[in-house]
Design a protein around this motif. Sequence first.
Motif, PDB file in Angstrom:
ATOM      1  N   ALA A  60       0.823  -1.212   0.000  1.00 45.84           N
ATOM      2  CA  ALA A  60       0.000   0.000   0.000  1.00 45.84           C
ATOM      3  C   ALA A  60       0.852   1.254   0.000  1.00 45.84           C
ATOM      4  O   ALA A  60       0.521   2.249  -0.650  1.00 45.84           O
ATOM      5  N   ASN A  61       1.966   1.223   0.730  1.00 40.05           N
ATOM      6  CA  ASN A  61       2.863   2.381   0.763  1.00 40.05           C
ATOM      7  C   ASN A  61       3.558   2.583  -0.577  1.00 40.05           C
ATOM      8  O   ASN A  61       3.960   3.699  -0.922  1.00 40.05           O
ATOM      9  N   ALA A  62       3.695   1.495  -1.336  1.00 42.65           N
ATOM     10  CA  ALA A  62       4.411   1.572  -2.608  1.00 42.65           C
ATOM     11  C   ALA A  62       3.531   2.014  -3.763  1.00 42.65           C
ATOM     12  O   ALA A  62       4.024   2.494  -4.772  1.00 42.65           O
ATOM     13  N   SER A  63       2.208   1.846  -3.629  1.00 45.31           N
ATOM     14  CA  SER A  63       1.315   2.191  -4.741  1.00 45.31           C
ATOM     15  C   SER A  63      -0.032   2.673  -4.234  1.00 45.31           C
ATOM     16  O   SER A  63      -0.673   2.013  -3.420  1.00 45.31           O
ATOM     17  N   ASP A 188     -12.659  -8.413  -6.730  1.00 45.24           N
ATOM     18  CA  ASP A 188     -11.931  -9.327  -5.851  1.00 45.24           C
ATOM     19  C   ASP A 188     -10.755  -9.979  -6.577  1.00 45.24           C
ATOM     20  O   ASP A 188      -9.645 -10.073  -6.036  1.00 45.24           O
ATOM     21  N   VAL A 189     -10.987 -10.440  -7.792  1.00 41.12           N
ATOM     22  CA  VAL A 189      -9.907 -11.087  -8.550  1.00 41.12           C
ATOM     23  C   VAL A 189      -8.792 -10.088  -8.851  1.00 41.12           C
ATOM     24  O   VAL A 189      -7.599 -10.412  -8.725  1.00 41.12           O
ATOM     25  N   LEU A 190      -9.153  -8.873  -9.222  1.00 41.32           N
ATOM     26  CA  LEU A 190      -8.151  -7.859  -9.536  1.00 41.32           C
ATOM     27  C   LEU A 190      -7.327  -7.477  -8.307  1.00 41.32           C
ATOM     28  O   LEU A 190      -6.103  -7.341  -8.378  1.00 41.32           O
ATOM     29  N   ARG A 191      -7.975  -7.323  -7.149  1.00 40.16           N
ATOM     30  CA  ARG A 191      -7.248  -6.938  -5.944  1.00 40.16           C
ATOM     31  C   ARG A 191      -6.363  -8.073  -5.448  1.00 40.16           C
ATOM     32  O   ARG A 191      -5.259  -7.839  -4.953  1.00 40.16           O
ATOM     33  N   LEU A 192      -6.821  -9.308  -5.561  1.00 46.71           N
ATOM     34  CA  LEU A 192      -5.981 -10.451  -5.180  1.00 46.71           C
ATOM     35  C   LEU A 192      -4.781 -10.554  -6.123  1.00 46.71           C
ATOM     36  O   LEU A 192      -3.673 -10.890  -5.702  1.00 46.71           O
ATOM     37  N   SER A 193      -5.012 -10.256  -7.377  1.00 52.27           N
ATOM     38  CA  SER A 193      -3.913 -10.258  -8.349  1.00 52.27           C
ATOM     39  C   SER A 193      -2.886  -9.186  -8.004  1.00 52.27           C
ATOM     40  O   SER A 193      -1.671  -9.383  -8.182  1.00 52.27           O
ATOM     41  N   ASP A 194      -3.357  -8.045  -7.502  1.00 48.28           N
ATOM     42  CA  ASP A 194      -2.445  -6.981  -7.075  1.00 48.28           C
ATOM     43  C   ASP A 194      -1.499  -7.475  -5.986  1.00 48.28           C
ATOM     44  O   ASP A 194      -0.319  -7.120  -5.973  1.00 48.28           O
ATOM     45  N   VAL A 195      -2.027  -8.268  -5.053  1.00 48.64           N
ATOM     46  CA  VAL A 195      -1.189  -8.813  -3.978  1.00 48.64           C
ATOM     47  C   VAL A 195      -0.070  -9.662  -4.577  1.00 48.64           C
ATOM     48  O   VAL A 195       1.106  -9.533  -4.215  1.00 48.64           O
ATOM     49  N   VAL A 196      -0.447 -10.532  -5.502  1.00 50.44           N
ATOM     50  CA  VAL A 196       0.537 -11.425  -6.130  1.00 50.44           C
ATOM     51  C   VAL A 196       1.585 -10.628  -6.902  1.00 50.44           C
ATOM     52  O   VAL A 196       2.795 -10.854  -6.761  1.00 50.44           O
ATOM     53  N   LEU A 197       1.127  -9.688  -7.723  1.00 50.56           N
ATOM     54  CA  LEU A 197       2.050  -8.892  -8.534  1.00 50.56           C
ATOM     55  C   LEU A 197       3.000  -8.066  -7.673  1.00 50.56           C
ATOM     56  O   LEU A 197       4.170  -7.877  -8.024  1.00 50.56           O
ATOM     57  N   CYS A 198       2.497  -7.596  -6.552  1.00 51.32           N
ATOM     58  CA  CYS A 198       3.340  -6.848  -5.625  1.00 51.32           C
ATOM     59  C   CYS A 198       4.439  -7.734  -5.060  1.00 51.32           C
ATOM     60  O   CYS A 198       5.620  -7.374  -5.075  1.00 51.32           O
ATOM     61  N   ILE A 199       4.072  -8.904  -4.569  1.00 51.18           N
ATOM     62  CA  ILE A 199       5.047  -9.816  -3.958  1.00 51.18           C
ATOM     63  C   ILE A 199       6.097 -10.248  -4.970  1.00 51.18           C
ATOM     64  O   ILE A 199       7.300 -10.315  -4.652  1.00 51.18           O
ATOM     65  N   ILE A 200       5.671 -10.543  -6.191  1.00 56.12           N
ATOM     66  CA  ILE A 200       6.610 -11.011  -7.219  1.00 56.12           C
ATOM     67  C   ILE A 200       7.735 -10.005  -7.444  1.00 56.12           C
ATOM     68  O   ILE A 200       8.889 -10.383  -7.683  1.00 56.12           O
ATOM     69  N   GLN A 201       7.432  -8.716  -7.331  1.00 57.32           N
ATOM     70  CA  GLN A 201       8.446  -7.702  -7.592  1.00 57.32           C
ATOM     71  C   GLN A 201       9.572  -7.712  -6.580  1.00 57.32           C
ATOM     72  O   GLN A 201      10.642  -7.156  -6.832  1.00 57.32           O
ATOM     73  N   PHE A 202       9.338  -8.333  -5.418  1.00 59.69           N
ATOM     74  CA  PHE A 202      10.380  -8.405  -4.405  1.00 59.69           C
ATOM     75  C   PHE A 202      11.224  -9.670  -4.531  1.00 59.69           C
ATOM     76  O   PHE A 202      12.177  -9.852  -3.791  1.00 59.69           O
ATOM     77  N   LEU A 203      10.848 -10.551  -5.431  1.00 58.87           N
ATOM     78  CA  LEU A 203      11.536 -11.830  -5.562  1.00 58.87           C
ATOM     79  C   LEU A 203      12.462 -11.810  -6.774  1.00 58.87           C
ATOM     80  O   LEU A 203      12.179 -11.169  -7.786  1.00 58.87           O
ATOM     81  N   GLU A 204      13.528 -12.537  -6.678  1.00 59.85           N
ATOM     82  CA  GLU A 204      14.507 -12.547  -7.749  1.00 59.85           C
ATOM     83  C   GLU A 204      13.944 -13.229  -8.990  1.00 59.85           C
ATOM     84  O   GLU A 204      13.414 -14.338  -8.903  1.00 59.85           O
ATOM     85  N   PRO A 205      14.046 -12.604 -10.174  1.00 59.91           N
ATOM     86  CA  PRO A 205      13.578 -13.248 -11.398  1.00 59.91           C
ATOM     87  C   PRO A 205      14.490 -14.395 -11.801  1.00 59.91           C
ATOM     88  O   PRO A 205      15.698 -14.314 -11.610  1.00 59.91           O
ATOM     89  N   THR A 206      13.855 -15.467 -12.338  1.00 60.02           N
ATOM     90  CA  THR A 206      14.629 -16.603 -12.834  1.00 60.02           C
ATOM     91  C   THR A 206      14.093 -17.030 -14.171  1.00 60.02           C
ATOM     92  O   THR A 206      12.989 -16.685 -14.524  1.00 60.02           O
TER      93      THR A 206
END
Length: 206
Positions: A60-63, A188-206
């Motif tokens: 939430a602080n990031a976007s 609901d689907v869009l907001r849940l997707s936001d959670v996933v997309l947010c978390i992915i940005q903190f993880l190293e891409p492979t």
Amino acid sequence: MLHSSLSSISFSFVIIFFFFLTLIPHHNCSHDLSLSRHHPNPKHWPAGVDLVNTTCELCANASAAFRYSFCASSLQRLPITRIASFQGLAIVAMELAMENASETVQKIADMMNNGSFDHHGMAWLGDCMETYSHSVAALLNAIGAFMGKHYVIANAWMLQVTKGIRRCEVRFSRRGREASPLNKHNYDVLRLSDVVLCIIQFLEPT
């Protein structure tokens, strides 16, 4: 002497040019939830931290587009054993989105059978039915990619989900109706997707 002066001027111009290049911000994000790397790294969170509230607050602080209240209320009601890690939150969010999408497929089928929509409405519902059916498959693929730590691929699948759901929502609004009968499901689907997309940005891409 003239040649030496020109060389000196050219060299100075190159130095100044590259200096200004370093001042230009560089962006490389695939959606509107790009996160500042100045935020605390989840890998360094202490043991026992409240994962749900901390993650929701971080996003939430990031976007400004992120909804803290939805994130917290959706994830806090789950058993703690299902959200034992930062990555686990993303998997749970994807599972919830897939459950919601599956329920929406059935809801659309019921709406198409109750006879309250004209042929335009039926065509719209048919498109949304197809969109949600594809979204279920895309979410399954996203979960598989995420669990395999293929975060770039998982991100692409999640963006496909959000694109389809937004198209479903917008198409109905263009018919001049006040709100889509699927508005809550889409949200609901869009907001849940936001959670996933947010978390992915903190993880190293492979």
